[in-house]
Design a protein around this motif. Structure first.
Motif, PDB file in Angstrom:
ATOM      1  N   THR A 146      21.641  -1.719  36.212  1.00  0.00           N
ATOM      2  CA  THR A 146      22.934  -2.408  36.135  1.00  0.00           C
ATOM      3  C   THR A 146      22.824  -3.662  35.271  1.00  0.00           C
ATOM      4  O   THR A 146      23.697  -3.928  34.430  1.00  0.00           O
ATOM      5  N   THR A 149      22.404  -2.499  31.549  1.00  0.00           N
ATOM      6  CA  THR A 149      23.672  -2.006  30.998  1.00  0.00           C
ATOM      7  C   THR A 149      24.621  -3.170  30.718  1.00  0.00           C
ATOM      8  O   THR A 149      25.250  -3.225  29.656  1.00  0.00           O
ATOM      9  N   TYR A 150      24.708  -4.095  31.645  1.00  0.00           N
ATOM     10  CA  TYR A 150      25.588  -5.252  31.462  1.00  0.00           C
ATOM     11  C   TYR A 150      25.166  -6.075  30.254  1.00  0.00           C
ATOM     12  O   TYR A 150      26.001  -6.476  29.435  1.00  0.00           O
ATOM     13  N   ILE A 167      27.727  -8.560  37.735  1.00  0.00           N
ATOM     14  CA  ILE A 167      26.662  -7.586  38.012  1.00  0.00           C
ATOM     15  C   ILE A 167      26.594  -7.316  39.505  1.00  0.00           C
ATOM     16  O   ILE A 167      26.456  -6.162  39.942  1.00  0.00           O
ATOM     17  N   LYS A 170      29.235  -4.909  40.548  1.00  0.00           N
ATOM     18  CA  LYS A 170      28.913  -3.539  40.122  1.00  0.00           C
ATOM     19  C   LYS A 170      27.833  -2.946  41.037  1.00  0.00           C
ATOM     20  O   LYS A 170      27.948  -1.795  41.467  1.00  0.00           O
ATOM     21  N   ILE A 171      26.810  -3.726  41.348  1.00  0.00           N
ATOM     22  CA  ILE A 171      25.730  -3.263  42.246  1.00  0.00           C
ATOM     23  C   ILE A 171      26.317  -2.925  43.607  1.00  0.00           C
ATOM     24  O   ILE A 171      26.002  -1.890  44.197  1.00  0.00           O
TER      25      ILE A 171
END
Length: 176
Positions: A146, A149-150, A167, A170-171
């Motif tokens: 993650t 990708t961020y 982040i 998203k996690i």
């Protein structure tokens, strides 16, 4: 049955003892055998200076400790090491390196890295506290992927608070 790992205690000034590790084992003993049954304790002469580190050392290898308990114990031990490192720095000494921290904690560099990544975001601790059963390595992979990708999507090399918050969200969605 016998205890595999005895609770650890240390004396207080009023001639009583405080449990350092093994609280659940102690209460299980009381429940199963009563409060007058003989049992074994590991007794320290005095309170350990760094109690959270000692608790982590005693508990990090236990298979029966919940994952959330291990992460919380690591966080508490790391905070003690960070405080000690800051005190060293204020006294003109060198800070505690990662290698020294690993040695103090009694774990491998790999385990330290795993714990460090897993405690980077509070949402991971909360997920384990709420019953997440993923193995640590699976969750670590999610965190690192993650972040990667961020960083690529936002052309970042260093993350600020806003980035970390995004982040974390998203996690959190990936662990739900």
């Amino acid at each position: 049955s016998d205890l595999i790992q005895a609770p650890t205690i240390f004396p207080l000034e009023d001639d009583t003892y405080q449990i350092l590790t093994g609280h659940r084992r102690f209460f299980a003993l009381i429940y199963s055998k009563g409060n007058h049954a003989p049992t074994q304790f590991k007794v320290y002469d005095r309170a350990p200076l760094l109690q959270k580190i000692k608790q982590f050392q005693e508990n990090s290898s236990r298979e029966d400790l919940p994952q959330y308990g291990k992460l919380g114990a690591f966080n508490a031990a790391k905070m003690e090491i960070d405080a000690l490192s800051l005190a060293n720095k204020q006294l003109g000494r060198s800070h505690i390196s990662v290698r020294e921290a690993v040695s103090i904690m009694g774990i491998s560099m790999g385990a330290y890295d795993n714990y460090n990544v897993l405690t980077r975001y509070n949402c991971v601790l909360e997920a384990y506290e709420n019953g997440l059963k993923f193995p640590f390595l699976k969750t670590k992979k999610i965190v690192l992927q993650t972040e990667h990708t961020y960083k690529n999507e936002h052309d970042k090399t260093i993350l600020n608070v806003t980035d970390k918050r995004a982040i974390s969200q998203k996690i959190q969605s990936l662990l739900s």
